[in-house]
Design an enzyme around this catalytic site. Structure first.
Site, PDB file in Angstrom:
ATOM      1  N   GLY A 302     -50.171  65.470  61.442  1.00  0.00           N
ATOM      2  CA  GLY A 302     -51.003  66.353  62.569  1.00  0.00           C
ATOM      3  C   GLY A 302     -52.684  66.289  61.472  1.00  0.00           C
ATOM      4  N   SER A 303     -52.728  67.435  62.088  1.00  0.00           N
ATOM      5  CA  SER A 303     -53.913  67.887  61.592  1.00  0.00           C
ATOM      6  C   SER A 303     -54.263  69.057  60.163  1.00  0.00           C
ATOM      7  CB  SER A 303     -54.131  68.776  62.771  1.00  0.00           C
ATOM      8  OG  SER A 303     -55.208  68.899  64.160  1.00  0.00           O
TER       9      SER A 303
END
Length: 580
Positions: A302-303
């Site tokens: 993810g981020s």
């Protein structure tokens, strides 16, 4: 003179009657056996005596040799005794024992000495639980010389079996591995089999370094093997696992994990993944939900990957902290549309792209570097290759067979590439420690040793800029819930949607928080993960800032003193004067 014609006639008569028989006439002298001389008899006696003396001299010599041999220096034994070979203790960085050998008794039978197998099995069943009557009766009726009945029984059970007084039933001392911490370090230390040979984790690693060879050769030594010191801190390890168990219950997740890595040496100070198992009773160790997610599991992070994309753009020289990217409109490519989770719908500076976690802005930074440069940078950080460390259980990252623009865009914000959390922590350490990539280790390592094997992957200037962005995100961005008063830390959240039935789901997430502290001169990198968390009571969301970040806060607050990090409280000059 008279006999000769008679003999001739008799011979002739016999020959005429039986023409196929030839008479054999021998003289009396020819039928006599030669007399044995006294000298020949004497020689034979001397030879026989010499043979007896030689044989018994060899036997006597061997007995003397065995009697003079110090058996403590080395001995060979059969396969039944292989489990008597000792393993070295495993200790943490402070000398706390994490694994050690203990002596236990195992029950065996000698079927040839068993009088009544039925009676023997019936008597043993009164002491030992779960006796397999059919199997034990078969073994004790086999007529074999030796059969195992039950390995590793308790001292109480041994005393009770002895009290039964069954002929042909005995005990053999064996070595069993004992883990005082139970499940605390299960995924790091690993397991041994029934013969005390390492089959996973550090136990398997040290066997590959020579202990396993010793056992295979059937050698045992009197001198104890020196303990193997690990980089793990048992106290910090306990705190990490305790917080993971709490987080799983609090957020009703299916799994959680965390690692604390020394940013300057690559030493793993603590690492845990739950659900786990008790190595003293590993009946469920092979269940699929109990794997070591930190090293043997791969995930879309993810981020947290936005930190690597930002560092790549800054290090390329094509982007600065003052650069701006238009995030006012979604990116449309092929049949896909890239949006921001909480879009500002305006032009953003690089720090704003980072703290607002803009997918659009991050994708445009990756586009500045280009597809080939993007893949080369991630490979340089070790995120696309299998991690090299002492743990045998490590997974290989997955990436697209062919990188296209769509792949580069999605990978820039953490979708499209899977890697292990431990690798992510390793790469993050390079972003904050001055740009040096250092392979993680579970063994002690000095900074000098780490510098000798490190690789400069980004410039010191880029590393300083990344430390600034990490701190800014905790002060103003999604990392606020990770802040610990008195400890100057920074980090980046990561909320990744999981694939369900071939599609990304908005409701099923894999969350992570990547942190470093003290961020002005980082000593430790911490990565927490939580798989499929549910919203906490009173909340309607379950993003990483609401669960993975608080996990980091709790770990730092409880373990900082054990790690030797002292809090710093900045006050103004007047307050200092008043305190004096």
């Amino acid at each position: 003179m008279i006999c000769k014609p008679v003999l001739l006639k008799r011979g002739k008569a016999i020959k005429m009657r039986f023409p196929f028989i030839k008479p054999r006439l021998k003289s009396v002298e020819q039928h006599r056996k030669p007399a044995i001389s006294a000298a020949s008899s004497r020689n034979r006696v001397i030879i026989a005596m010499g043979c007896f003396i030689a044989v018994y001299s060899v036997i006597g010599g061997r007995l003397v040799q065995y009697g003079l041999t110090d058996i403590d220096q080395g001995r060979s034994y059969g396969s039944v005794d292989r489990n008597m070979a000792a393993r070295p203790d495993l200790v943490d960085r402070n000398g706390v024992i994490m694994a050690s050998d203990i002596r236990v008794a195992s029950l065996y039978g000698e079927p040839r000495r068993i009088i009544d197998p039925d009676e023997a099995v019936e008597a043993l069943s009164t002491v030992l639980p779960d006796v397999d009557y059919k199997e034990w009766h078969r073994k004790l009726s086999s007529g074999a010389g030796f059969v195992w009945l039950r390995r590793e029984i308790t001292p109480k059970q041994q005393a009770q079996v002895l009290a039964l007084g069954i002929p042909g039933i005995g005990f053999r001392n064996e070595t069993r591995r004992f883990y005082p911490g139970g499940p605390n370090t299960a995924h790091i230390l690993g397991l041994v089999d029934i013969d005390n040979a390492g089959i996973s984790g550090i136990e398997k690693y040290i066997d590959n370094q020579g202990v396993g060879t010793l056992q295979e050769l059937g050698l045992d030594v009197s001198a104890e093997l020196p303990p193997v010191k690990l980089s793990i801190d048992a106290g910090v390890q306990h705190i990490v696992r305790d917080e993971l168990v709490r987080a799983m219950e609090k957020y009703r997740a299916i799994a959680a994990g965390a690692v604390i890595l020394n940013a300057n040496t690559g030493e793993v100070v603590a690492m845990s993944s739950v659900p786990d198992y008790d190595p003293n009773n590993p009946f469920n160790a092979n269940d699929k939900d109990r794997l070591n997610r930190m090293a043997a599991g791969t995930y879309e992070m993810g981020s947290t990957f936005k930190a690597f994309t930002t560092a790549m753009a800054l290090d390329s020289g094509k982007v600065t902290l003052n650069s701006r990217f238009d995030a006012s409109k979604p990116i449309k490519i092929a049949r896909f549309t890239i949006n921001d989770f909480h879009g500002k719908k305006r032009v953003l500076t690089v720090p704003e792209v980072f703290i607002y976690s803009s997918n659009i802005g991050t994708a445009k930074m990756a586009d500045v570097v280009g597809i080939d440069g993007h893949r080369a940078f991630l490979k340089k950080l070790g995120l696309l290759d299998m991690l090299k460390t002492e743990l045998p259980e490590t997974a290989r990252p997955l990436e697209p067979k062919e990188w296209k623009k769509l792949n580069s865009i999605t990978i820039s914000f953490g979708h499209g590439v899977t890697t292990t959390p431990l690798q992510t922590a390793m790469a993050a350490a390079a972003l904050v420690n001055g740009g040096k990539l250092i392979n993680p280790t579970f063994l002690p390592r000095t900074k000098e040793q780490a510098d000798a094997i490190s690789e400069q992957v980004i410039s010191a200037k880029t590393s300083a800029e990344m430390r600034y962005l990490f701190r800014l995100n905790v002060e103003q961005g999604s990392g606020r819930n990770a802040e610990v008063e008195g400890f100057y830390m920074g980090g980046k959240t990561g909320t990744a949607e999981k694939v369900v039935n071939g599609r990304y789901s908005n409701d099923v997430r894999f969350n992570a928080f990547l942190a470093a502290f003290p961020i002005d001169d980082p000593e430790y990198v911490i990565l927490t993960i939580i798989d499929e968390p549910k919203p906490e009571e009173g909340n309607y969301s379950a993003t990483a800032g609401l669960n993975a970040a608080p996990m980091v806060e709790a770990i730092i607050r409880r373990s900082a003193s054990l790690l030797g990090i002292q809090p710093k409280f900045y006050t103004d000059r007047e307050a200092l004067q008043v305190s004096y």
